[in-house]
Design an enzyme around this catalytic site. Structure first.
Site, PDB file in Angstrom:
ATOM      1  N   LYS A  22       1.268  -1.343   0.236  1.00  0.00           N
ATOM      2  CA  LYS A  22       0.536   0.157  -0.144  1.00  0.00           C
ATOM      3  C   LYS A  22       0.581   1.054  -0.212  1.00  0.00           C
ATOM      4  O   LYS A  22       0.565   2.296  -0.762  1.00  0.00           O
ATOM      5  CB  LYS A  22      -0.963   0.052   1.291  1.00  0.00           C
ATOM      6  CG  LYS A  22      -1.530   1.523   1.577  1.00  0.00           C
ATOM      7  CD  LYS A  22      -2.128   1.529   2.875  1.00  0.00           C
ATOM      8  CE  LYS A  22      -1.858   1.984   4.163  1.00  0.00           C
ATOM      9  NZ  LYS A  22      -1.221   2.667   4.407  1.00  0.00           N
ATOM     10  N   ASN A  23       2.578   1.383   0.654  1.00  0.00           N
ATOM     11  CA  ASN A  23       3.046   2.736   1.085  1.00  0.00           C
ATOM     12  C   ASN A  23       3.794   3.222   0.026  1.00  0.00           C
ATOM     13  O   ASN A  23       4.437   3.795  -0.247  1.00  0.00           O
ATOM     14  CB  ASN A  23       2.788   2.411   2.682  1.00  0.00           C
ATOM     15  CG  ASN A  23       2.060   2.921   3.520  1.00  0.00           C
ATOM     16  OD1 ASN A  23       1.700   3.494   2.936  1.00  0.00           O
ATOM     17  ND2 ASN A  23       2.875   2.677   4.487  1.00  0.00           N
ATOM     18  N   ARG A 123       0.874  14.926  12.522  1.00  0.00           N
ATOM     19  CA  ARG A 123       1.121  14.491  11.175  1.00  0.00           C
ATOM     20  C   ARG A 123       0.676  16.165  10.710  1.00  0.00           C
ATOM     21  O   ARG A 123       0.511  16.226   9.212  1.00  0.00           O
ATOM     22  CB  ARG A 123       0.273  13.954  10.739  1.00  0.00           C
ATOM     23  CG  ARG A 123       0.215  12.308  11.756  1.00  0.00           C
ATOM     24  CD  ARG A 123      -0.271  10.935  10.986  1.00  0.00           C
ATOM     25  NE  ARG A 123       0.251  10.585   9.849  1.00  0.00           N
ATOM     26  CZ  ARG A 123       0.098   9.778   9.033  1.00  0.00           C
ATOM     27  NH1 ARG A 123      -1.349   8.951   9.618  1.00  0.00           N
ATOM     28  NH2 ARG A 123       0.476   9.037   8.073  1.00  0.00           N
ATOM     29  N   ASP A 306       4.923   1.671  12.285  1.00  0.00           N
ATOM     30  CA  ASP A 306       3.414   0.093  11.329  1.00  0.00           C
ATOM     31  C   ASP A 306       3.633  -1.528  11.874  1.00  0.00           C
ATOM     32  O   ASP A 306       2.833  -2.109  11.663  1.00  0.00           O
ATOM     33  CB  ASP A 306       4.002   0.234  10.162  1.00  0.00           C
ATOM     34  CG  ASP A 306       3.539   1.229   9.682  1.00  0.00           C
ATOM     35  OD1 ASP A 306       3.695   1.919   7.854  1.00  0.00           O
ATOM     36  OD2 ASP A 306       3.047   2.423   9.995  1.00  0.00           O
TER      37      ASP A 306
HETATM   38  C1  EPZ Z   1       4.298   7.101   5.753  1.00  0.00           C
HETATM   39  O1  EPZ Z   1       3.302   8.061   6.613  1.00  0.00           O
HETATM   40  C2  EPZ Z   1       3.131   6.244   6.169  1.00  0.00           C
HETATM   41  N1  EPZ Z   1       2.196   6.422   5.143  1.00  0.00           N
HETATM   42  C3  EPZ Z   1       2.916   5.805   7.264  1.00  0.00           C
HETATM   43  O2  EPZ Z   1       2.407   5.445   7.569  1.00  0.00           O
HETATM   44  C4  EPZ Z   1       4.454   5.181   8.355  1.00  0.00           C
HETATM   45  O3  EPZ Z   1       4.014   5.269   9.796  1.00  0.00           O
HETATM   46  C5  EPZ Z   1       5.203   6.074   8.575  1.00  0.00           C
HETATM   47  O4  EPZ Z   1       5.510   6.287   7.034  1.00  0.00           O
HETATM   48  C6  EPZ Z   1       6.337   6.043   9.118  1.00  0.00           C
HETATM   49  O5  EPZ Z   1       6.960   5.204   8.413  1.00  0.00           O
HETATM   50  C7  EPZ Z   1       2.712   5.956   3.997  1.00  0.00           C
HETATM   51  O6  EPZ Z   1       2.835   5.669   3.306  1.00  0.00           O
HETATM   52  C8  EPZ Z   1       1.079   6.251   2.989  1.00  0.00           C
HETATM   53  P1  EPZ Z   1       6.183  10.872   7.745  1.00  0.00           P
HETATM   54  P2  EPZ Z   1       3.806   9.665   6.437  1.00  0.00           P
HETATM   55  O7  EPZ Z   1       5.825  11.776   7.292  1.00  0.00           O
HETATM   56  O8  EPZ Z   1       4.378   9.702   5.430  1.00  0.00           O
HETATM   57  C9  EPZ Z   1       6.314  14.127  10.768  1.00  0.00           C
HETATM   58  C10 EPZ Z   1       0.089   2.650   8.050  1.00  0.00           C
HETATM   59  O9  EPZ Z   1      -0.214   2.528   9.071  1.00  0.00           O
HETATM   60  N2  EPZ Z   1       6.145  14.778  10.486  1.00  0.00           N
HETATM   61  O10 EPZ Z   1       7.415   9.447   7.659  1.00  0.00           O
HETATM   62  O11 EPZ Z   1       3.109  10.668   7.446  1.00  0.00           O
HETATM   63  C11 EPZ Z   1       5.017  13.325  11.309  1.00  0.00           C
HETATM   64  O12 EPZ Z   1       4.049  14.176  12.181  1.00  0.00           O
HETATM   65  C12 EPZ Z   1       0.364   4.389   8.210  1.00  0.00           C
HETATM   66  O13 EPZ Z   1       0.611   2.025   6.952  1.00  0.00           O
HETATM   67  C13 EPZ Z   1       6.282  16.286  10.707  1.00  0.00           C
HETATM   68  O14 EPZ Z   1       6.467  16.453  11.835  1.00  0.00           O
HETATM   69  O15 EPZ Z   1       4.859   9.852   7.922  1.00  0.00           O
HETATM   70  C14 EPZ Z   1       5.131  11.807  12.279  1.00  0.00           C
HETATM   71  O16 EPZ Z   1       5.795  11.968  13.242  1.00  0.00           O
HETATM   72  C15 EPZ Z   1       0.654   5.227   8.821  1.00  0.00           C
HETATM   73  N3  EPZ Z   1       6.428  17.107   9.392  1.00  0.00           N
HETATM   74  C16 EPZ Z   1       6.469  11.480  11.373  1.00  0.00           C
HETATM   75  O17 EPZ Z   1       7.486  12.909  11.047  1.00  0.00           O
HETATM   76  C17 EPZ Z   1       6.197  16.783   8.218  1.00  0.00           C
HETATM   77  O18 EPZ Z   1       6.014  17.665   6.986  1.00  0.00           O
HETATM   78  C18 EPZ Z   1       6.984  10.431  10.732  1.00  0.00           C
HETATM   79  O19 EPZ Z   1       6.347  11.095   9.559  1.00  0.00           O
HETATM   80  C19 EPZ Z   1       6.170  15.705   7.933  1.00  0.00           C
HETATM   81  C20 EPZ Z   1       6.025  14.691   9.261  1.00  0.00           C
END
Ligand code: EPZ
Length: 418
Positions: A22-23, A123, A306
């Site tokens: 999916k991701n 997020r 995850d």
């Molecule tokens: C991806 O989310 C995945 N989703 C998530 O999977 C996964 O948990 C996550 O990466 C971490 O591995 C998809 O790929 C669609 P991040 P993403 O940007 O891209 C903070 C599942 O269960 N952050 O790496 O949203 C954020 O709030 C899902 O399949 C900022 O602060 O994750 C988080 O605390 C859930 N500012 C951390 O960084 C930003 O601009 C990691 O987020 C971006 C992120």
């Protein structure tokens, strides 16, 4: 609303195929916005989030040939006329925010709803916006929307404050059509980033370093079509292997690289399981009751957030006390009170949970709250005595393709109640 009924105590054994990831599929389908040719994607999982993404692309004017029954999709972004990702779609699937980079890079404009928070955390998307501004985008926030424009994005050095998966994907796609070279630093290293780079390269992009902290991209004037198979879903695979451990069975998942799940496999071994790592398969053989262990979630190659909820279900029946520390999302313990309904003994303090393993769990009615939390409740129900009913499984359907069918082939007594 669909529910899942599970009669626990059955041992899971056998072989199951991993679905497409999916991701990886979400950003790869969206990357078709960069291309002037036909993009044929295979092994696309037939999931709610994928269907939402196709709807979003179609609304923009992308020609969509949806053959998801066969896990195939063909996308042609020749006639894009709408450059907007509306609130109604983005709020149901926040990953759609990565349309920003491709729209800006190819069409010079984009209007994308701010995703807002979700069950597992606030997020924000500040790293996405800062990175795109470094490539020369003008960005304003108005009425809950990101309004972005750029004549032509310019290659630049972008150092991410945190190795965010989404921000790395968004900026990498934008840089693929920017003028000149971009150097992205402190990038996310997840396998899904590598798969996206593979799809972009298949369209003619020039990228190197994906999977490491530094990615270099030589921008192109245009990209063409491609034929690209999506990688196997490592989190789905990890979930099935967790089921084998919790039920004292032996499961082989085929169709993914074991290197994509190494940090998880090491923890399965620490819990006492025997792991066989194949080129394109992983096997877990339970050696008896799981041993307690400690986990701290981290960006790849660390332990994936995850898989945190699924491991908490394992520890709920492990021998001894375990500690889980969640460092990625600030609110990812929604499964705790639900696992407690099965008899789990879990205490949460801030971003740390202490789990005292129980010899047995007893089935109960439960409520799913988010995607991975729902997977942990299914696992809890498989290990519990008696009947468990998991409500609101639309959360599960966002990320697991035909889960009850796959679990049934492994010997689980599980059914969907529509
Ligand atoms: C991806 O989310 C995945 N989703 C998530 O999977 C996964 O948990 C996550 O990466 C971490 O591995 C998809 O790929 C669609 P991040 P993403 O940007 O891209 C903070 C599942 O269960 N952050 O790496 O949203 C954020 O709030 C899902 O399949 C900022 O602060 O994750 C988080 O605390 C859930 N500012 C951390 O960084 C930003 O601009 C990691 O987020 C971006 C992120």
């Amino acid at each position: 609303m669909d529910k899942m009924r599970i009669r626990g105590g059955k041992t899971l054994s056998g072989t199951v195929q991993a679905s497409g990831s999916k991701n990886a599929a979400l950003p790869i389908l969206i990357s078709s916005l960069l291309s002037e040719g036909a993009c044929n994607f295979s092994r696309v999982p037939n999931l709610q989030d994928i269907r939402t993404t196709l709807k979003l692309l179609e609304q923009m004017g992308v020609k969509v040939q949806n053959d998801l029954q066969k896990n195939r999709v063909c996308l042609e972004a020749k006639t894009v006329s709408q450059f907007e990702a509306p609130y109604d779609l983005v709020r149901t699937m926040r990953a759609s925010v990565v349309v920003l980079g491709p729209l800006l890079a190819r069409f010079g404009k984009a209007k994308v709803s701010l995703p807002g928070g979700c069950a597992i955390g606030a997020r924000p998307i500040n790293y996405h916006l800062t990175g795109l501004e470094k490539l020369g985008a003008q960005i304003e926030l108005e009425g809950g929307y990101v309004i972005a424009s750029a004549k032509r994005l310019q290659g630049a050095r972008v150092a991410f404050e945190f190795p965010s998966v989404g921000a790395t994907e968004n900026v990498m796609m934008a840089a693929a059509l920017a003028k000149g070279e971009s150097i992205l630093e402190n990038c996310a290293r997840e396998p899904e980033i590598i798969d996206l780079a593979g799809a972009l390269r298949a369209m003619g992009a020039e990228i190197e370093g994906e999977g490491t902290e530094e990615i270099r991209i030589q921008g192109k004037d245009k990209l063409g079509g491609c034929d690209y198979p999506i990688m196997g879903d490592r989190i789905e695979a990890g979930t099935f292997l967790a089921g084998a451990l919790m039920t004292g069975g032996a499961v082989r998942v085929e169709g993914l690289a074991s290197t994509h799940l190494e940090a998880v496999l090491v923890k399965f071994e620490e819990a006492g399981a025997k792991i066989v790592r194949g080129d394109q398969f992983i096997e877990l053989q339970s050696q008896g009751r799981a041993k307690a262990l400690d986990i701290t979630t981290q960006p790849f190659p660390g332990f994936p957030t995850d898989m945190q909820a699924q491991f908490m279900a394992i520890m709920a029946v492990a021998d001894g006390a375990s500690v889980v520390t969640e460092t990625i999302f600030e609110n990812r313990f929604m499964h705790v009170p639900e696992l407690a309904r099965l008899g789990a003994d879990i205490t949460v303090r801030g971003n740390t949970a202490m789990i005292r393993g129980q010899a047995k769990l007893i089935g109960a009615p439960l409520m799913a709250t988010d995607l991975r939390a729902s997977a942990s409740l299914i696992l809890g129900g498989l290990a519990a005595q008696g009947e468990t009913v998991v409500n609101r499984i639309y959360h599960l359907d966002r990320g697991y393709e035909r889960m009850e069918e796959k679990l049934s082939t492994l010997g689980a007594d599980i059914e969907r109640i529509s």
